[in-house]
Design a protein around this motif. Structure first.
Motif, PDB file in Angstrom:
ATOM      1  N   ASN A 214      -7.598 -10.238   5.773  1.00 25.52           N
ATOM      2  CA  ASN A 214      -6.168 -10.104   6.113  1.00 25.52           C
ATOM      3  C   ASN A 214      -5.515 -11.472   6.267  1.00 25.52           C
ATOM      4  OD1 ASN A 214      -7.309  -7.412   6.764  1.00 25.52           O
ATOM      5  ND2 ASN A 214      -5.239  -6.996   7.484  1.00 25.52           N
TER       6      ASN A 214
ATOM      7  N   ARG B 154      -9.133  -6.103  12.606  1.00 28.74           N
ATOM      8  CA  ARG B 154      -9.143  -6.664  11.260  1.00 28.74           C
ATOM      9  C   ARG B 154      -9.627  -8.108  11.305  1.00 28.74           C
ATOM     10  NH1 ARG B 154      -8.552  -2.176  10.449  1.00 28.74           N
ATOM     11  NH2 ARG B 154      -6.929  -1.026   9.336  1.00 28.74           N
TER      12      ARG B 154
ATOM     13  N   VAL C 294       0.820  -1.212   0.000  1.00 28.47           N
ATOM     14  CA  VAL C 294       0.000   0.000   0.000  1.00 28.47           C
ATOM     15  C   VAL C 294       0.859   1.270   0.000  1.00 28.47           C
ATOM     16  CG1 VAL C 294      -1.626   1.303   1.419  1.00 28.47           C
ATOM     17  CG2 VAL C 294      -1.956  -1.152   1.068  1.00 28.47           C
TER      18      VAL C 294
ATOM     19  N   CYS D  85      -6.634  -0.921  16.105  1.00 26.69           N
ATOM     20  CA  CYS D  85      -7.468  -1.273  14.938  1.00 26.69           C
ATOM     21  C   CYS D  85      -7.852  -2.743  14.949  1.00 26.69           C
ATOM     22  CB  CYS D  85      -6.684  -1.047  13.654  1.00 26.69           C
ATOM     23  SG  CYS D  85      -6.347   0.649  13.274  1.00 26.69           S
TER      24      CYS D  85
ATOM     25  N   THR E 157       5.954  -1.353  16.407  1.00 26.64           N
ATOM     26  CA  THR E 157       5.178  -0.162  16.769  1.00 26.64           C
ATOM     27  C   THR E 157       3.721  -0.448  16.423  1.00 26.64           C
ATOM     28  OG1 THR E 157       7.048   1.276  16.310  1.00 26.64           O
ATOM     29  CG2 THR E 157       4.867   2.312  16.390  1.00 26.64           C
ATOM     30  N   ILE E 158       2.871  -0.332  17.415  1.00 22.13           N
ATOM     31  CA  ILE E 158       1.428  -0.498  17.170  1.00 22.13           C
ATOM     32  C   ILE E 158       0.890   0.874  16.779  1.00 22.13           C
ATOM     33  CG2 ILE E 158      -0.790  -1.047  18.220  1.00 22.13           C
ATOM     34  CD1 ILE E 158       0.620  -3.179  19.888  1.00 22.13           C
ATOM     35  N   PHE E 159       0.293   0.918  15.577  1.00 24.71           N
ATOM     36  CA  PHE E 159      -0.103   2.218  15.016  1.00 24.71           C
ATOM     37  C   PHE E 159      -1.432   2.677  15.601  1.00 24.71           C
ATOM     38  CE2 PHE E 159       2.302   0.514  11.093  1.00 24.71           C
ATOM     39  CZ  PHE E 159       3.508   1.080  11.522  1.00 24.71           C
TER      40      PHE E 159
ATOM     41  N   ARG F 292      -1.326   5.164  11.613  1.00 21.43           N
ATOM     42  CA  ARG F 292      -0.763   5.122  10.259  1.00 21.43           C
ATOM     43  C   ARG F 292      -1.808   5.708   9.306  1.00 21.43           C
ATOM     44  NH1 ARG F 292       0.790  -0.754   7.801  1.00 21.43           N
ATOM     45  NH2 ARG F 292      -1.480  -0.956   7.864  1.00 21.43           N
TER      46      ARG F 292
ATOM     47  N   ASP G  37      -5.347   4.054   7.644  1.00 20.68           N
ATOM     48  CA  ASP G  37      -5.897   2.891   8.347  1.00 20.68           C
ATOM     49  C   ASP G  37      -7.327   3.159   8.803  1.00 20.68           C
ATOM     50  OD1 ASP G  37      -3.813   1.091   8.186  1.00 20.68           O
ATOM     51  OD2 ASP G  37      -2.942   1.610  10.128  1.00 20.68           O
TER      52      ASP G  37
ATOM     53  N   ASN H 161       5.520  -4.511   5.617  1.00 25.48           N
ATOM     54  CA  ASN H 161       4.457  -3.507   5.762  1.00 25.48           C
ATOM     55  C   ASN H 161       3.346  -4.045   6.641  1.00 25.48           C
ATOM     56  OD1 ASN H 161       5.448  -1.676   3.588  1.00 25.48           O
ATOM     57  ND2 ASN H 161       5.098  -3.515   2.360  1.00 25.48           N
ATOM     58  N   ASN H 162       3.177  -5.350   6.591  1.00 30.17           N
ATOM     59  CA  ASN H 162       2.002  -5.952   7.247  1.00 30.17           C
ATOM     60  C   ASN H 162       2.327  -6.423   8.657  1.00 30.17           C
ATOM     61  OD1 ASN H 162       1.552  -6.952   4.035  1.00 30.17           O
ATOM     62  ND2 ASN H 162      -0.092  -5.869   5.061  1.00 30.17           N
ATOM     63  N   LEU H 163       1.291  -6.528   9.440  1.00 29.94           N
ATOM     64  CA  LEU H 163       1.470  -6.761  10.874  1.00 29.94           C
ATOM     65  C   LEU H 163       2.168  -8.090  11.203  1.00 29.94           C
ATOM     66  CD1 LEU H 163       0.902  -5.918  13.812  1.00 29.94           C
ATOM     67  CD2 LEU H 163      -1.319  -7.068  13.593  1.00 29.94           C
TER      68      LEU H 163
ATOM     69  N   SER I 140      -9.652  -7.608  -3.010  1.00 25.74           N
ATOM     70  CA  SER I 140      -9.304  -7.257  -1.632  1.00 25.74           C
ATOM     71  C   SER I 140     -10.459  -6.530  -0.958  1.00 25.74           C
ATOM     72  CB  SER I 140      -8.075  -6.343  -1.682  1.00 25.74           C
ATOM     73  OG  SER I 140      -7.862  -5.751  -0.431  1.00 25.74           O
TER      74      SER I 140
ATOM     75  N   THR J 178     -10.145  -4.057   0.534  1.00 27.94           N
ATOM     76  CA  THR J 178      -9.849  -2.638   0.379  1.00 27.94           C
ATOM     77  C   THR J 178     -10.827  -1.952  -0.579  1.00 27.94           C
ATOM     78  OG1 THR J 178      -8.006  -1.113   0.102  1.00 27.94           O
ATOM     79  CG2 THR J 178      -8.147  -2.860  -1.490  1.00 27.94           C
TER      80      THR J 178
ATOM     81  N   TYR K  89      -8.538 -11.322  10.354  1.00 24.99           N
ATOM     82  CA  TYR K  89      -7.365 -12.115   9.957  1.00 24.99           C
ATOM     83  C   TYR K  89      -7.822 -13.516   9.573  1.00 24.99           C
ATOM     84  CZ  TYR K  89      -4.827  -8.221  11.952  1.00 24.99           C
ATOM     85  OH  TYR K  89      -4.360  -6.952  12.212  1.00 24.99           O
TER      86      TYR K  89
ATOM     87  N   TYR L  82      -2.987   1.382  -4.664  1.00 29.54           N
ATOM     88  CA  TYR L  82      -3.141  -0.082  -4.678  1.00 29.54           C
ATOM     89  C   TYR L  82      -4.622  -0.463  -4.667  1.00 29.54           C
ATOM     90  CZ  TYR L  82      -3.621  -4.803  -2.900  1.00 29.54           C
ATOM     91  OH  TYR L  82      -4.024  -6.103  -2.739  1.00 29.54           O
TER      92      TYR L  82
END
Ligand code: NAD
Ligand code: WQD
Length: 341
Positions: free
Chosen positions: A180, A232, A87, A230, A217-219, A293, A296, A199-201, A125, A127, A234, A150
């Motif tokens: 996810n 998601r 992304v 956030c 780092t947790i955004f 981020r 998000d 990029n992904n968790l 996706s 998205t 998964y 993306y």
């Protein structure tokens, strides 16, 4: 025996799908330019299944090469995984993303028409639901306003497929909207192998756990969710791969255009993922909370009822499975496939 062509099939989701297709008795042909993958993934698919895969190094935008592949193989259905997917990079290099993602789609449609191949399944996706649809997402909702190039490539490609199918009643299309994907094959032989900083968790978590990165780092922790991080939907990549087998079974028997969400319907927060990973694997994941981020959304997850009803598919694996298998892959392959190239 039916033959399925996996465009971009050496990647994370493609390699897992190859395993499940082979296990289900399909022949698999893969083409990939290895821009984000390694042929080693397919060698390992062969080891896992004890079956062989016909592998081509090819750019899917190269019509001449695609024609060669379609000439040499009697293809019954195509699954189109070939795309760039980062992304943040898409924001910095939008033209590269539009060029690669849209052109692969156009080339596939052109060559499929020439060789009278009528079935295509596309890696779309969640998205595409954009910023303003309410959760859970339903396939009947309008595609939304995407937050990055993306996402727009996915929305545009969905439109291209719909228009192509409208114009050609022989063309059948399934748009699979993944949520996810995380996890890896339980053998630990194939998994997600990001290049550079993930990029992904989940790949970030596993790289912290294995000591390649200092901390996660947790955004953001001020989102309107129960713990402020956030949420998601998964989904274990093996469940996702099995969803593709069901989609192939379906498209070989049905015509038209169908859209399916592939998710669990159950969201988890970032903090829940980190805690679950630590507990299941007994390893610490040093982390701190940082700024949000950009782009998000606080929370999104699937309504996956349609996939159950029409495909007979639902997820079977738990968050525990996802955490265990992600770690198993990372531990066994600290440098991904790179030591094997
Ligand atoms: P991946 O990068 O591991 O796999 C994509 C594969 O396509 C790679 O092997 C790459 O080398 C190949 N590729 C890219 N451009 C190509 C080209 N022009 N010619 C030939 N090969 C090319 O990514 P993935 O996670 O397996 O994703 C597969 C598909 O699913 C992508 O289209 C992605 O956008 C989509 N998707 C992924 C996720 C996710 O979180 N992983 C979520 C939703 C949708
Ligand atoms: C998950 C959560 C982050 C990294 C993306 C695409 C989406 C789809 C899947 C392709 C978010 C948080 C992450 C980190 C964090 N891909 N996070 N620290 O953004 O939900 O979805 O991948 O189609 O289109 O947008 O996935 O894994 O990047 O993030 O706190 O270092 O983890 O803020 O809440 P995302 P992700």
């Amino acid at each position: 025996m039916k033959t399925i062509f996996l465009a971009g099939g050496a990647g994370y989701i493609g390699s897992h799908t190859a395993v499940e297709l082979l296990n289900a008795g399909y022949e698999v042909v893969v083409a990939d330019n290895y821009s984000n993958s390694s042929p080693e993934a397919i060698r390992r698919v062969e080891q896992i299944t004890g079956k062989s895969v016909k592998l081509y190094e090819a750019d899917i935008r190269d019509n001449a090469k695609l024609k060669e592949i379609f000439r040499e193989n009697k293809i019954d259905a195509v699954i189109h995984f070939a795309g760039l997917k980062a992304v943040g990079e898409s924001v910095k290099k939008p033209v590269m993303y539009y060029r690669n993602n849209i052109d692969t789609t156009l080339s596939l449609l052109e060559v499929m028409a020439e060789f009278d191949v009528r079935n295509i399944i596309f890696s779309s996706s969640a998205t595409v639901y954009g910023e303003s649809n309410p959760v859970p997402y339903l396939e009947t909702m309008q595609r939304g306003v995407c937050t990055n190039p993306y996402g727009w490539t996915k929305a545009m490609m969905e439109q291209i497929f719909e228009d192509a199918a409208k114009a050609d009643e022989n063309l059948s299309v399934i748009l699979l909207r993944y949520f996810n994907p995380i996890g890896a094959h339980p053998s630990g032989m194939i998994g997600e192998d990001p290049r550079g900083i993930p990029n992904n968790l989940m790949p970030y978590i596993t790289q912290v756990a294995v000591g390649k990165r200092d901390h996660l780092t947790i955004f953001g922790k001020d989102y309107p969710t129960p713990d402020g991080t956030c949420m998601r939907d998964y989904i274990h990549v093996v469940d996702l791969a099995k969803g593709h087998v069901k989609a192939v079974d379906y498209i070989l028997e049905h015509s038209g255009v169908e859209v399916f969400n592939l998710g669990t319907g159950r969201p988890y927060s970032v903090t829940e993922i980190v805690n679950a990973f630590e507990q299941v694997n007994g390893v610490p994941v040093p982390h701190e909370y940082g700024a949000r981020r950009e782009g998000d959304l606080p929370q999104f997850f699937a309504n996956a009822d349609k996939a159950l009803k029409l495909l007979g598919w639902k997820t079977e694996l738990s968050l525990e499975d996802m955490c265990r298998d992600s770690w198993n892959w990372q531990k066994k392959n600290p440098n991904g496939y790179r030591n094997s190239d």
